[in-house]
Motif scaffolding. Structure first.
Motif, PDB file in Angstrom:
ATOM      1  N   MET A  94     -13.645 -30.087  38.676  1.00 12.25           N
ATOM      2  CA  MET A  94     -13.491 -28.639  38.610  1.00 12.25           C
ATOM      3  C   MET A  94     -13.132 -28.257  37.175  1.00 12.25           C
ATOM      4  SD  MET A  94     -11.150 -26.113  41.012  1.00 12.25           S
ATOM      5  CE  MET A  94     -10.556 -27.469  41.923  1.00 12.25           C
ATOM      6  N   GLY A  95     -13.778 -27.224  36.673  1.00 12.34           N
ATOM      7  CA  GLY A  95     -13.549 -26.795  35.297  1.00 12.34           C
ATOM      8  C   GLY A  95     -12.179 -26.178  35.103  1.00 12.34           C
ATOM      9  N   GLN A  96     -11.730 -26.211  33.855  1.00 10.82           N
ATOM     10  CA  GLN A  96     -10.410 -25.673  33.491  1.00 10.82           C
ATOM     11  C   GLN A  96     -10.294 -24.194  33.844  1.00 10.82           C
ATOM     12  OE1 GLN A  96      -8.416 -28.050  32.267  1.00 10.82           O
ATOM     13  NE2 GLN A  96      -6.606 -26.814  32.051  1.00 10.82           N
ATOM     14  N   ALA A  97     -11.351 -23.422  33.560  1.00 12.33           N
ATOM     15  CA  ALA A  97     -11.327 -21.983  33.818  1.00 12.33           C
ATOM     16  C   ALA A  97     -11.167 -21.698  35.313  1.00 12.33           C
ATOM     17  CB  ALA A  97     -12.599 -21.330  33.290  1.00 12.33           C
ATOM     18  N   VAL A  98     -11.815 -22.510  36.149  1.00 11.83           N
ATOM     19  CA  VAL A  98     -11.714 -22.340  37.601  1.00 11.83           C
ATOM     20  C   VAL A  98     -10.284 -22.608  38.060  1.00 11.83           C
ATOM     21  CG1 VAL A  98     -12.503 -23.218  39.842  1.00 11.83           C
ATOM     22  CG2 VAL A  98     -14.147 -22.897  37.990  1.00 11.83           C
ATOM     23  N   LYS A  99      -9.668 -23.651  37.504  1.00 13.60           N
ATOM     24  CA  LYS A  99      -8.284 -23.990  37.857  1.00 13.60           C
ATOM     25  C   LYS A  99      -7.319 -22.878  37.442  1.00 13.60           C
ATOM     26  CE  LYS A  99      -8.708 -29.016  37.606  1.00 13.60           C
ATOM     27  NZ  LYS A  99      -8.325 -30.198  36.851  1.00 13.60           N
ATOM     28  N   VAL A 100      -7.545 -22.311  36.262  1.00 14.84           N
ATOM     29  CA  VAL A 100      -6.700 -21.223  35.760  1.00 14.84           C
ATOM     30  C   VAL A 100      -6.828 -20.008  36.682  1.00 14.84           C
ATOM     31  CG1 VAL A 100      -6.360 -19.578  33.866  1.00 14.84           C
ATOM     32  CG2 VAL A 100      -6.702 -22.010  33.360  1.00 14.84           C
ATOM     33  N   LEU A 101      -8.054 -19.657  37.041  1.00 14.91           N
ATOM     34  CA  LEU A 101      -8.289 -18.520  37.928  1.00 14.91           C
ATOM     35  C   LEU A 101      -7.657 -18.763  39.308  1.00 14.91           C
ATOM     36  CD1 LEU A 101      -9.577 -15.755  38.310  1.00 14.91           C
ATOM     37  CD2 LEU A 101     -11.699 -16.914  38.967  1.00 14.91           C
ATOM     38  N   GLN A 102      -7.768 -19.988  39.789  1.00 17.89           N
ATOM     39  CA  GLN A 102      -7.175 -20.357  41.076  1.00 17.89           C
ATOM     40  C   GLN A 102      -5.657 -20.171  41.042  1.00 17.89           C
ATOM     41  OE1 GLN A 102      -7.966 -24.458  42.157  1.00 17.89           O
ATOM     42  NE2 GLN A 102      -9.228 -23.765  43.877  1.00 17.89           N
ATOM     43  N   LEU A 103      -5.025 -20.619  39.967  1.00 16.69           N
ATOM     44  CA  LEU A 103      -3.571 -20.471  39.817  1.00 16.69           C
ATOM     45  C   LEU A 103      -3.194 -18.988  39.743  1.00 16.69           C
ATOM     46  CD1 LEU A 103      -0.729 -21.616  39.395  1.00 16.69           C
ATOM     47  CD2 LEU A 103      -1.246 -21.755  36.950  1.00 16.69           C
ATOM     48  N   PHE A 104      -3.977 -18.212  39.006  1.00 13.84           N
ATOM     49  CA  PHE A 104      -3.752 -16.767  38.885  1.00 13.84           C
ATOM     50  C   PHE A 104      -3.746 -16.112  40.268  1.00 13.84           C
ATOM     51  CE2 PHE A 104      -5.486 -12.440  38.275  1.00 13.84           C
ATOM     52  CZ  PHE A 104      -4.573 -11.930  37.365  1.00 13.84           C
ATOM     53  N   LYS A 105      -4.756 -16.433  41.069  1.00 14.32           N
ATOM     54  CA  LYS A 105      -4.865 -15.862  42.416  1.00 14.32           C
ATOM     55  C   LYS A 105      -3.730 -16.342  43.319  1.00 14.32           C
ATOM     56  CE  LYS A 105      -9.873 -15.135  42.467  1.00 14.32           C
ATOM     57  NZ  LYS A 105     -11.135 -15.556  43.094  1.00 14.32           N
ATOM     58  N   THR A 106      -3.389 -17.615  43.222  1.00 11.72           N
ATOM     59  CA  THR A 106      -2.305 -18.176  44.036  1.00 11.72           C
ATOM     60  C   THR A 106      -0.979 -17.509  43.698  1.00 11.72           C
ATOM     61  OG1 THR A 106      -3.453 -20.306  44.178  1.00 11.72           O
ATOM     62  CG2 THR A 106      -1.103 -20.311  44.669  1.00 11.72           C
ATOM     63  N   LEU A 107      -0.723 -17.305  42.413  1.00 17.47           N
ATOM     64  CA  LEU A 107       0.516 -16.626  42.007  1.00 17.47           C
ATOM     65  C   LEU A 107       0.588 -15.213  42.586  1.00 17.47           C
ATOM     66  CD1 LEU A 107       0.850 -17.832  38.325  1.00 17.47           C
ATOM     67  CD2 LEU A 107       2.660 -17.947  40.034  1.00 17.47           C
ATOM     68  N   HIS A 108      -0.531 -14.512  42.566  1.00 13.70           N
ATOM     69  CA  HIS A 108      -0.532 -13.153  43.123  1.00 13.70           C
ATOM     70  C   HIS A 108      -0.348 -13.155  44.640  1.00 13.70           C
ATOM     71  CE1 HIS A 108      -0.945 -10.382  39.813  1.00 13.70           C
ATOM     72  NE2 HIS A 108      -1.810 -11.199  39.243  1.00 13.70           N
ATOM     73  N   ARG A 109      -0.953 -14.118  45.335  1.00 16.45           N
ATOM     74  CA  ARG A 109      -0.758 -14.215  46.792  1.00 16.45           C
ATOM     75  C   ARG A 109       0.702 -14.533  47.112  1.00 16.45           C
ATOM     76  NH1 ARG A 109      -5.979 -16.368  46.863  1.00 16.45           N
ATOM     77  NH2 ARG A 109      -5.236 -18.493  46.632  1.00 16.45           N
ATOM     78  N   THR A 110       1.283 -15.449  46.366  1.00 17.23           N
ATOM     79  CA  THR A 110       2.682 -15.830  46.580  1.00 17.23           C
ATOM     80  C   THR A 110       3.602 -14.654  46.269  1.00 17.23           C
ATOM     81  OG1 THR A 110       2.157 -18.127  46.049  1.00 17.23           O
ATOM     82  CG2 THR A 110       4.473 -17.487  45.952  1.00 17.23           C
ATOM     83  N   ARG A 111       3.304 -13.909  45.219  1.00 20.71           N
ATOM     84  CA  ARG A 111       4.076 -12.721  44.847  1.00 20.71           C
ATOM     85  C   ARG A 111       4.082 -11.729  46.004  1.00 20.71           C
ATOM     86  NH1 ARG A 111       2.077  -7.590  43.356  1.00 20.71           N
ATOM     87  NH2 ARG A 111      -0.041  -8.350  43.448  1.00 20.71           N
ATOM     88  N   GLN A 112       2.923 -11.532  46.622  1.00 20.66           N
ATOM     89  CA  GLN A 112       2.828 -10.581  47.732  1.00 20.66           C
ATOM     90  C   GLN A 112       3.676 -11.001  48.925  1.00 20.66           C
ATOM     91  OE1 GLN A 112      -1.438 -10.464  48.055  1.00 20.66           O
ATOM     92  NE2 GLN A 112      -1.588  -8.590  46.839  1.00 20.66           N
ATOM     93  N   GLN A 113       3.789 -12.303  49.148  1.00 17.96           N
ATOM     94  CA  GLN A 113       4.610 -12.808  50.250  1.00 17.96           C
ATOM     95  C   GLN A 113       6.096 -12.748  49.903  1.00 17.96           C
ATOM     96  OE1 GLN A 113       3.226 -15.739  52.870  1.00 17.96           O
ATOM     97  NE2 GLN A 113       2.006 -13.894  53.151  1.00 17.96           N
ATOM     98  N   ALA A 114       6.431 -13.211  48.709  1.00 14.76           N
ATOM     99  CA  ALA A 114       7.836 -13.316  48.306  1.00 14.76           C
ATOM    100  C   ALA A 114       8.518 -11.956  48.191  1.00 14.76           C
ATOM    101  CB  ALA A 114       7.948 -14.068  46.977  1.00 14.76           C
ATOM    102  N   PHE A 115       7.774 -10.940  47.757  1.00 13.30           N
ATOM    103  CA  PHE A 115       8.374  -9.624  47.530  1.00 13.30           C
ATOM    104  C   PHE A 115       7.829  -8.559  48.484  1.00 13.30           C
ATOM    105  CE2 PHE A 115       8.384 -11.720  43.257  1.00 13.30           C
ATOM    106  CZ  PHE A 115       9.737 -11.984  43.231  1.00 13.30           C
TER     107      PHE A 115
END
Length: 104
Positions: free
Chosen positions: A1-22
């Motif tokens: 998996m390319g670096q850009a895909v991993k970065v985008l995946q982390l970005f999306k995961t952080l936003h999903r987690t943010r929505q749950q946590a707060f």
């Protein structure tokens, strides 16, 4: 998996987690959204693989911290805070032992 895909995946995961946590806390949701977007935007032109990996590690650590350690509190009056833990935070804990076992 390319670096850009991993970065985008982390970005999306952080936003999903943010929505749950707060959840239900508009101010915290917005502050976290702004901070996540700001950090990714500030580093979008980074080309050093080593630096990108370091930033990815920080992002993953933040996501884990948000997912496992954030508990919301609601002010019920001027002196009282009601804690509202998410179901996934309520896990069995290791029982506390008053008298530590002596090593032989």
């Amino acid at each position: 998996m390319g670096q850009a895909v991993k970065v985008l995946q982390l970005f999306k995961t952080l936003h999903r987690t943010r929505q749950q946590a707060f959840k239900n806390d508009a101010r915290a949701l917005e502050a976290a959204r702004v901070k996540i977007n700001e950090e990714f935007k500030n580093n979008k032109n980074e080309t050093s693989l080593k630096k990108i990996e370091e930033l990815m590690k920080i992002g993953s650590d933040v996501e884990l911290l948000l997912r496992t350690s954030v508990i919301q509190g609601i002010h019920t009056d001027h002196n009282t805070l009601k804690l509202v833990p998410r179901k996934d935070l309520l896990v069995e804990n290791v029982p506390y032992c008053d008298a530590p076992i002596q090593k032989q």
